[in-house]
Design a protein around this motif. Sequence first.
Motif, PDB file in Angstrom:
ATOM      1  N   ARG A 155      -4.939  -6.409  -4.406  1.00  0.00           N
ATOM      2  CA  ARG A 155      -4.729  -6.678  -2.983  1.00  0.00           C
ATOM      3  C   ARG A 155      -3.653  -5.751  -2.421  1.00  0.00           C
ATOM      4  NH1 ARG A 155      -6.851 -11.666  -1.257  1.00  0.00           N
ATOM      5  NH2 ARG A 155      -7.761 -12.891  -2.954  1.00  0.00           N
ATOM      6  N   ALA A 156      -2.603  -5.541  -3.191  1.00  0.00           N
ATOM      7  CA  ALA A 156      -1.542  -4.635  -2.751  1.00  0.00           C
ATOM      8  C   ALA A 156      -2.067  -3.209  -2.616  1.00  0.00           C
ATOM      9  CB  ALA A 156      -0.383  -4.679  -3.738  1.00  0.00           C
ATOM     10  N   SER A 157      -2.891  -2.791  -3.556  1.00  0.00           N
ATOM     11  CA  SER A 157      -3.442  -1.442  -3.512  1.00  0.00           C
ATOM     12  C   SER A 157      -4.343  -1.251  -2.301  1.00  0.00           C
ATOM     13  CB  SER A 157      -4.208  -1.134  -4.798  1.00  0.00           C
ATOM     14  OG  SER A 157      -3.331  -1.137  -5.911  1.00  0.00           O
ATOM     15  N   GLU A 158      -5.038  -2.312  -1.898  1.00  0.00           N
ATOM     16  CA  GLU A 158      -5.856  -2.239  -0.684  1.00  0.00           C
ATOM     17  C   GLU A 158      -4.986  -1.979   0.534  1.00  0.00           C
ATOM     18  OE1 GLU A 158      -8.115  -5.808  -0.393  1.00  0.00           O
ATOM     19  OE2 GLU A 158      -9.324  -5.407  -2.172  1.00  0.00           O
ATOM     20  N   ILE A 159      -3.853  -2.669   0.601  1.00  0.00           N
ATOM     21  CA  ILE A 159      -2.926  -2.433   1.709  1.00  0.00           C
ATOM     22  C   ILE A 159      -2.382  -1.013   1.640  1.00  0.00           C
ATOM     23  CG2 ILE A 159      -0.675  -3.115   2.657  1.00  0.00           C
ATOM     24  CD1 ILE A 159      -1.343  -5.986   1.859  1.00  0.00           C
ATOM     25  N   GLY A 160      -2.211  -0.513   0.421  1.00  0.00           N
ATOM     26  CA  GLY A 160      -1.722   0.843   0.238  1.00  0.00           C
ATOM     27  C   GLY A 160      -2.661   1.912   0.764  1.00  0.00           C
ATOM     28  N   GLN A 161      -3.913   1.560   1.022  1.00  0.00           N
ATOM     29  CA  GLN A 161      -4.845   2.523   1.596  1.00  0.00           C
ATOM     30  C   GLN A 161      -4.523   2.811   3.056  1.00  0.00           C
ATOM     31  OE1 GLN A 161      -7.330   3.877  -0.559  1.00  0.00           O
ATOM     32  NE2 GLN A 161      -5.975   2.733  -1.925  1.00  0.00           N
ATOM     33  N   VAL A 162      -3.806   1.901   3.710  1.00  0.00           N
ATOM     34  CA  VAL A 162      -3.528   2.063   5.142  1.00  0.00           C
ATOM     35  C   VAL A 162      -2.042   1.959   5.483  1.00  0.00           C
ATOM     36  CG1 VAL A 162      -5.798   1.225   5.843  1.00  0.00           C
ATOM     37  CG2 VAL A 162      -3.919  -0.408   5.567  1.00  0.00           C
ATOM     38  N   GLY A 163      -1.242   1.398   4.580  1.00  0.00           N
ATOM     39  CA  GLY A 163       0.154   1.122   4.896  1.00  0.00           C
ATOM     40  C   GLY A 163       1.136   1.991   4.142  1.00  0.00           C
ATOM     41  N   SER A 164       2.412   1.761   4.422  1.00  0.00           N
ATOM     42  CA  SER A 164       3.479   2.527   3.783  1.00  0.00           C
ATOM     43  C   SER A 164       3.463   2.319   2.270  1.00  0.00           C
ATOM     44  CB  SER A 164       4.834   2.099   4.340  1.00  0.00           C
ATOM     45  OG  SER A 164       5.882   2.668   3.584  1.00  0.00           O
ATOM     46  N   PRO A 165       3.621   3.397   1.496  1.00  0.00           N
ATOM     47  CA  PRO A 165       3.612   3.256   0.032  1.00  0.00           C
ATOM     48  C   PRO A 165       4.889   2.659  -0.537  1.00  0.00           C
ATOM     49  CG  PRO A 165       4.022   5.531   0.642  1.00  0.00           C
ATOM     50  CD  PRO A 165       3.708   4.808   1.926  1.00  0.00           C
ATOM     51  N   VAL A 166       5.952   2.551   0.265  1.00  0.00           N
ATOM     52  CA  VAL A 166       7.217   2.048  -0.282  1.00  0.00           C
ATOM     53  C   VAL A 166       7.103   0.581  -0.689  1.00  0.00           C
ATOM     54  CG1 VAL A 166       9.663   1.639   0.135  1.00  0.00           C
ATOM     55  CG2 VAL A 166       8.597   3.745   0.949  1.00  0.00           C
ATOM     56  N   PRO A 167       6.765  -0.363   0.205  1.00  0.00           N
ATOM     57  CA  PRO A 167       6.659  -1.766  -0.223  1.00  0.00           C
ATOM     58  C   PRO A 167       5.526  -2.003  -1.204  1.00  0.00           C
ATOM     59  CG  PRO A 167       5.893  -1.516   2.039  1.00  0.00           C
ATOM     60  CD  PRO A 167       6.535  -0.220   1.653  1.00  0.00           C
ATOM     61  N   VAL A 168       4.466  -1.219  -1.111  1.00  0.00           N
ATOM     62  CA  VAL A 168       3.336  -1.387  -2.040  1.00  0.00           C
ATOM     63  C   VAL A 168       3.763  -1.020  -3.451  1.00  0.00           C
ATOM     64  CG1 VAL A 168       1.031  -0.592  -2.655  1.00  0.00           C
ATOM     65  CG2 VAL A 168       1.583  -1.055  -0.261  1.00  0.00           C
ATOM     66  N   ASN A 169       4.356   0.157  -3.625  1.00  0.00           N
ATOM     67  CA  ASN A 169       4.788   0.574  -4.962  1.00  0.00           C
ATOM     68  C   ASN A 169       5.852  -0.365  -5.519  1.00  0.00           C
ATOM     69  OD1 ASN A 169       3.313   2.965  -5.811  1.00  0.00           O
ATOM     70  ND2 ASN A 169       4.276   4.026  -4.101  1.00  0.00           N
ATOM     71  N   TYR A 170       6.709  -0.888  -4.643  1.00  0.00           N
ATOM     72  CA  TYR A 170       7.755  -1.799  -5.107  1.00  0.00           C
ATOM     73  C   TYR A 170       7.158  -3.102  -5.620  1.00  0.00           C
ATOM     74  CZ  TYR A 170      12.151  -4.358  -5.279  1.00  0.00           C
ATOM     75  OH  TYR A 170      13.234  -5.102  -5.701  1.00  0.00           O
ATOM     76  N   LEU A 171       6.187  -3.641  -4.895  1.00  0.00           N
ATOM     77  CA  LEU A 171       5.539  -4.864  -5.371  1.00  0.00           C
ATOM     78  C   LEU A 171       4.808  -4.617  -6.687  1.00  0.00           C
ATOM     79  CD1 LEU A 171       3.626  -7.576  -3.484  1.00  0.00           C
ATOM     80  CD2 LEU A 171       2.442  -6.379  -5.306  1.00  0.00           C
ATOM     81  N   LEU A 172       4.096  -3.501  -6.773  1.00  0.00           N
ATOM     82  CA  LEU A 172       3.370  -3.183  -8.010  1.00  0.00           C
ATOM     83  C   LEU A 172       4.331  -3.034  -9.184  1.00  0.00           C
ATOM     84  CD1 LEU A 172       0.816  -0.612  -6.545  1.00  0.00           C
ATOM     85  CD2 LEU A 172       0.332  -2.947  -7.277  1.00  0.00           C
ATOM     86  N   ALA A 173       5.499  -2.435  -8.947  1.00  0.00           N
ATOM     87  CA  ALA A 173       6.491  -2.282 -10.012  1.00  0.00           C
ATOM     88  C   ALA A 173       7.010  -3.639 -10.471  1.00  0.00           C
ATOM     89  CB  ALA A 173       7.646  -1.409  -9.527  1.00  0.00           C
ATOM     90  N   ARG A 174       7.271  -4.535  -9.531  1.00  0.00           N
ATOM     91  CA  ARG A 174       7.808  -5.862  -9.877  1.00  0.00           C
ATOM     92  C   ARG A 174       6.800  -6.658 -10.707  1.00  0.00           C
ATOM     93  NH1 ARG A 174       9.356  -8.103  -4.094  1.00  0.00           N
ATOM     94  NH2 ARG A 174      10.355  -9.855  -5.188  1.00  0.00           N
ATOM     95  N   ILE A 175       5.542  -6.600 -10.321  1.00  0.00           N
ATOM     96  CA  ILE A 175       4.534  -7.356 -11.067  1.00  0.00           C
ATOM     97  C   ILE A 175       4.310  -6.742 -12.440  1.00  0.00           C
ATOM     98  CG2 ILE A 175       2.102  -8.042 -11.134  1.00  0.00           C
ATOM     99  CD1 ILE A 175       2.173  -8.336  -8.134  1.00  0.00           C
ATOM    100  N   ALA A 176       4.203  -5.419 -12.502  1.00  0.00           N
ATOM    101  CA  ALA A 176       4.001  -4.758 -13.792  1.00  0.00           C
ATOM    102  C   ALA A 176       5.176  -5.036 -14.733  1.00  0.00           C
ATOM    103  CB  ALA A 176       3.814  -3.259 -13.597  1.00  0.00           C
ATOM    104  N   ALA A 177       6.407  -5.065 -14.179  1.00  0.00           N
ATOM    105  CA  ALA A 177       7.583  -5.364 -15.004  1.00  0.00           C
ATOM    106  C   ALA A 177       7.513  -6.789 -15.529  1.00  0.00           C
ATOM    107  CB  ALA A 177       8.854  -5.150 -14.198  1.00  0.00           C
ATOM    108  N   ALA A 178       7.099  -7.721 -14.688  1.00  0.00           N
ATOM    109  CA  ALA A 178       6.997  -9.113 -15.115  1.00  0.00           C
ATOM    110  C   ALA A 178       5.966  -9.285 -16.223  1.00  0.00           C
ATOM    111  CB  ALA A 178       6.626  -9.997 -13.923  1.00  0.00           C
TER     112      ALA A 178
END
Length: 237
Positions: A155-178
């Motif tokens: 879902r985050a990656s879908e938003i990344g198709q149209v939105g700023s990559p900063v919050p998208v990459n940050y969310l992806l990093a947090r989930i991957a770290a968890a």
Amino acid sequence: MITFAFGAEAWPKSLTVPDVERHKSLLIQQAMYARLTQPAMVFRTLSRGALYWERWLLEKDPGRCEEERVVSGLELARDAGDWKEAELLLAHCEASPNLDGRPFVEAWSVIVRDRLQEQVDNEQRLEIAFQKFRGAKNVTDEAARAELARDVMARASEIGQVGSPVPVNYLLARIAAAQGWNEEVEGYYAALLVCRPLWIPYIVQLSEHQAKTDLKRAFGTIETAKSLLGKDFWLAT
């Protein structure tokens, strides 16, 4: 140098105007190529990095190529889907005796006004998605939790198709770290450094993560940061 998964360097050779100009131009070239050959997130990440350095040049090298840099920055903000940054550039124009009232400023103000709320809404959706993932922290079935993590990341990656990559990459990093997906975590933190290369928390987070598996690489990150920001740069956090 810090490199992202597709080979983009986060930092120039030095924080001098000529080196930053060269680095920014390279990022723009890489973004143009990525637009044709890579997923949208790659193109947006590179555009966001070039935008960062365009704004750096406006601040650190004032009075030279001002209009060209602002227009370039606005175009890069559009390509990155980062309308908050575009709004800051328009604020710069309003404060500039050379740019205030220029026709391009009025035209871009209309565009930013129409698009900014979409970015705000997308960032709210990202936070809701992350909270959904956090709300399932008591799920004991590892496969089920991994499936949920992948669903939220999609879902985050879908938003990344149209939105700023900063919050998208940050969310992806947090989930991957968890989830303990170390290789992915490093990729997302490196992407964040391309987007915001002098943001010290990202440098520290990347180096701390690298230290878990490769101390040599972690020291390389810190030493490169020291050469740009000073030996005690992390104290600014």
